[in-house]
Design an enzyme around this catalytic site. Structure first.
Site, short mmCIF file in Angstrom:
data_model
loop_
_atom_site.label_atom_id
_atom_site.label_comp_id
_atom_site.label_asym_id
_atom_site.label_seq_id
_atom_site.Cartn_x
_atom_site.Cartn_y
_atom_site.Cartn_z
N ASP A 166 -69.10 65.67 109.46
CA ASP A 166 -68.68 65.60 110.85
C ASP A 166 -69.92 65.60 111.75
O ASP A 166 -71.04 65.50 111.28
CB ASP A 166 -67.75 66.77 111.19
CG ASP A 166 -68.33 68.10 110.73
OD1 ASP A 166 -69.57 68.25 110.75
OD2 ASP A 166 -67.55 69.00 110.33
N HIS A 514 -67.68 61.51 102.08
CA HIS A 514 -66.98 61.85 103.32
C HIS A 514 -68.02 62.11 104.40
O HIS A 514 -68.53 63.22 104.58
CB HIS A 514 -66.12 63.10 103.09
CG HIS A 514 -65.35 63.54 104.28
ND1 HIS A 514 -64.02 63.19 104.49
CD2 HIS A 514 -65.69 64.32 105.35
CE1 HIS A 514 -63.60 63.74 105.62
NE2 HIS A 514 -64.59 64.42 106.16
N ASP A 562 -63.57 60.33 93.66
CA ASP A 562 -64.50 59.70 94.60
C ASP A 562 -63.70 59.02 95.71
O ASP A 562 -63.63 57.80 95.80
CB ASP A 562 -65.37 58.69 93.86
CG ASP A 562 -66.48 58.13 94.76
OD1 ASP A 562 -66.68 58.69 95.86
OD2 ASP A 562 -67.13 57.14 94.37
N GLU A 571 -67.56 65.68 100.36
CA GLU A 571 -68.33 65.98 101.58
C GLU A 571 -69.59 66.79 101.25
O GLU A 571 -69.52 67.79 100.54
CB GLU A 571 -67.48 66.76 102.59
CG GLU A 571 -68.19 66.94 103.93
CD GLU A 571 -67.30 67.52 105.01
OE1 GLU A 571 -67.61 67.34 106.21
OE2 GLU A 571 -66.27 68.15 104.66
#
Length: 620
Positions: A166, A514, A562, A571
């Site tokens: 993020d 991610h 994956d 992540e």
């Protein structure tokens, strides 16, 4: 006897008589001429020159080269010198050049060095702010340039690192990551230098510490608040934010609020540890190192304020606690005090770190298995190992010895808990220790434990100690090193999936990490908050390789998905990669072996034996 005029006068006086001419002639022929001849044979050179005049000098021979005239003798000397120089210098060079060359083959870096080069690049990919030209990640650009505009910080809170996939800047794990990177550089500077990553690692640390210095009033000696996070997401909120939007950092156009903490001994203690550890890394820059120490002391005073002893995450149960919830702060007291002692040499910090109340409140001696797992939330095993270092190498004695011995004993037991044969933790069939007890993101804990285990072995080796005891069982340090290498080898591909869990390392690694920036094409097109979700949902591999990112890892059955939406598997995090870097540099043998034994003690003054208090009076 005759007295005579040796210079050829016309007469000679003898006994006052003048001789006749006949007698004169006879005397000349019989005596005078003989005497004259005798004296001439014994004249010195000066007299001869008077009589004979200057001797005719021997003419030198010259060679005329047109532009220069030189004597035969000088020419012979010059030619002789040239020949001699050729024989002494030129001939050996010609012979050496003509011989076949046998170059030593270049040293092949081991797997750990190769992975280390890549693991450090992850931090370049996570940088926020105005990036340097040599950042080395072509798909990253300037971002977060408005961060902190809602604060009283001049210029805002620009810089630092995004935490994971993020775009949030969590200051708690960011600080921990900087502490771990600094610790690894302090212990293994020569290894970093030998693989040409020393300056890179220092640059990464400084990028983080420069930012941390902005998050509080670093010019003050007493502070009342810390900016503890930039950006974020509140569970249940539909407002565009760092979780509701799938946008790369360069295109964020939603509000990114700054969270302020008026208390937070855990956050402040970790930030103090980060700045103190970094001050040792930058001890060659006195101005910057001093600034870091001052900031660390200010933060630690804030952490120790009796009125501000509430965990930082409790101030934001919806914004922070779901992601980086802190479960205590006494481990940060021990951790921060230890680093401040090494940075300053001030014994008051050591007294605090060894105060019996600190481990008691931290439950350090309860031998709870989870407390032996090093992480961004649990500094106990790391802090006790750091203080065990002091006992092994400096042995300060009273009044610290009793508590340091306890830390040493517990450190040994923590290491025992990592070994398979003691069955403290479960293991996968493929050989991975499950330190998260089946929870997500296991690899970050494994990497941290591998670092502590490898470092403890290096401490033992530097002390000349071949092993330690787990109860009645003597364990060779080689056994513990094997644990560390087996776990890192698993992460790098020696696992049932035959997959490296570090992106860009090996032939098979996660392709759907991610990560917003890595998954969004660098095609100079704008993708809105909701428009970017198509890149999250696509089955295609990420267009940008986030090299060096260690993902969350497999499950308890050694299976790995994956898939971008399986963030527990795919992540990466800053804290995880910091442990990865530390473990890799500790294990690589390409650049040598062992630790830097003394640099960490640069500021520590000599310990002088103190007299313990007298025993209590004897009672019958």
């Amino acid at each position: 006897m005759h007295t005579g005029n040796n210079w050829g006068g016309s007469f000679e006086i003898s006994n006052g008589e003048v001789t006749t001419s006949g007698e004169y002639d006879r005397s000349r022929s019989s005596e005078w001429d003989g005497a004259a001849l005798y004296h001439h044979q014994n004249l010195d050179e000066t007299q001869q020159s008077w009589l004979l005049g200057p001797q005719e000098k021997k003419k030198k021979k010259y060679v005329d080269f047109g532009c220069i005239v030189i004597s035969h003798k000088a020419l012979k000397w010059i030619l002789g010198s040239i020949v001699l120089a050729f024989c002494v210098i030129g001939l050996p060079i010609i012979i050496a050049k003509s011989l076949p060359k046998h170059k030593s083959p270049p040293i092949t870096p081991d797997n750990y060095s190769v992975a280390l080069h890549k693991a450090l690049l992850f931090f370049n990919a996570q940088k926020s702010g105005k990036l340097p030209k040599n950042n080395g990640i072509p798909w990253r650009g300037d971002s977060g340039l408005n961060d902190g505009n809602d604060t009283d910080v001049k210029g805002g809170l620009v810089g630092g690192y995004y935490d994971a996939g993020d775009n949030i800047k969590f200051h708690f794990p960011m600080s921990y990551s900087m502490t771990m990177l600094s610790w690894s550089v302090i212990e293994y500077p020569d290894k970093y230098k030998n693989i040409n990553e020393y300056n890179h690692a220092r640059d990464l640390i400084k990028w983080g510490t420069d930012y941390l210095l902005l998050t509080f009033n670093s010019s003050a000696t007493k502070i009342t608040k810390i900016y503890c996070q930039v950006g974020g997401h509140r569970n249940g909120s539909q407002t565009p934010d760092d979780h509701n939007c799938w946008q790369k950092p360069e295109e964020m156009d939603y509000m990114r609020p700054t969270l302020t903490c008026q208390s937070g001994p855990d956050l402040a203690g970790e930030m103090a540890a980060a700045l103190a550890a970094a001050s040792i890394v930058f001890k060659d820059d006195n101005v910057y190192s001093t600034k870091l120490i001052k900031g660390a002391q200010t933060l630690f005073a804030f952490a120790r304020d009796n009125g501000k002893r509430t965990a930082y995450s409790r101030s934001y149960p919806a914004d922070i606690a779901p992601y980086y919830n802190s479960t205590g702060y006494y481990d940060e007291y021990m951790w921060g005090a230890a680093w401040l002692f090494y940075a300053t040499g001030n014994n008051s910090y050591l007294s605090l770190a060894t105060n019996p109340g600190i481990p008691k409140n931290a439950k350090a001696f309860y031998m709870i298995p989870d407390f032996s797992v090093p992480s961004w939330n649990n500094k106990l095993p790391s802090a006790m190992l750091l203080l065990t270092r002091l006992r092994l190498f400096l042995n300060p004695g009273y009044p610290y010895e009793d508590m340091l011995q306890m830390y040493h004993n517990v450190t040994g037991l923590n290491m025992c808990s990592y070994l398979h044969n003691f069955h403290v933790f479960n293991w996968t069939n493929g050989g991975l220790i499950m330190l998260s007890r089946g929870g997500p993101q296991d690899l970050q804990y494994v990497a941290n434990a591998a670092f502590l285990a490898s470092l403890f072995v290096d401490y033992l080796n530097a002390s000349g100690v071949p092993g330690w005891y787990c109860g009645n069982n003597y364990i060779s340090s080689d056994v513990l090193r094997s644990f560390a290498t087996s776990q890192m080898d698993y992460i790098l591909g020696n696992n049932p999936m035959k997959m490296s869990y570090v992106a860009g390392y090996g032939n098979k690694f996660p392709r759907h990490v991610h990560h917003r920036g890595a998954s969004t094409p660098n095609d100079h097109k704008y993708y809105s908050c909701t428009g970017g979700w198509k890149w999250f949902n696509t089955n295609n591999a990420n267009p940008n390789s986030i090299t060096g990112a260690m993902v969350g890892g497999p499950d308890q059955f050694d299976k790995f998905s994956d898939l971008r939406d399986h963030y527990n598997n795919t992540e990466p995090t800053m804290a995880g990669n910091a442990g990865l870097v530390a473990a890799l540099v500790s294990l690589t043998t390409t650049a040598g072996n062992g630790i830097d034994k003394n640099t960490i003690f640069t500021a520590v003054p000599p310990f002088y034996p103190q007299t313990p208090p007298p025993p209590p009076p004897w009672k019958p």
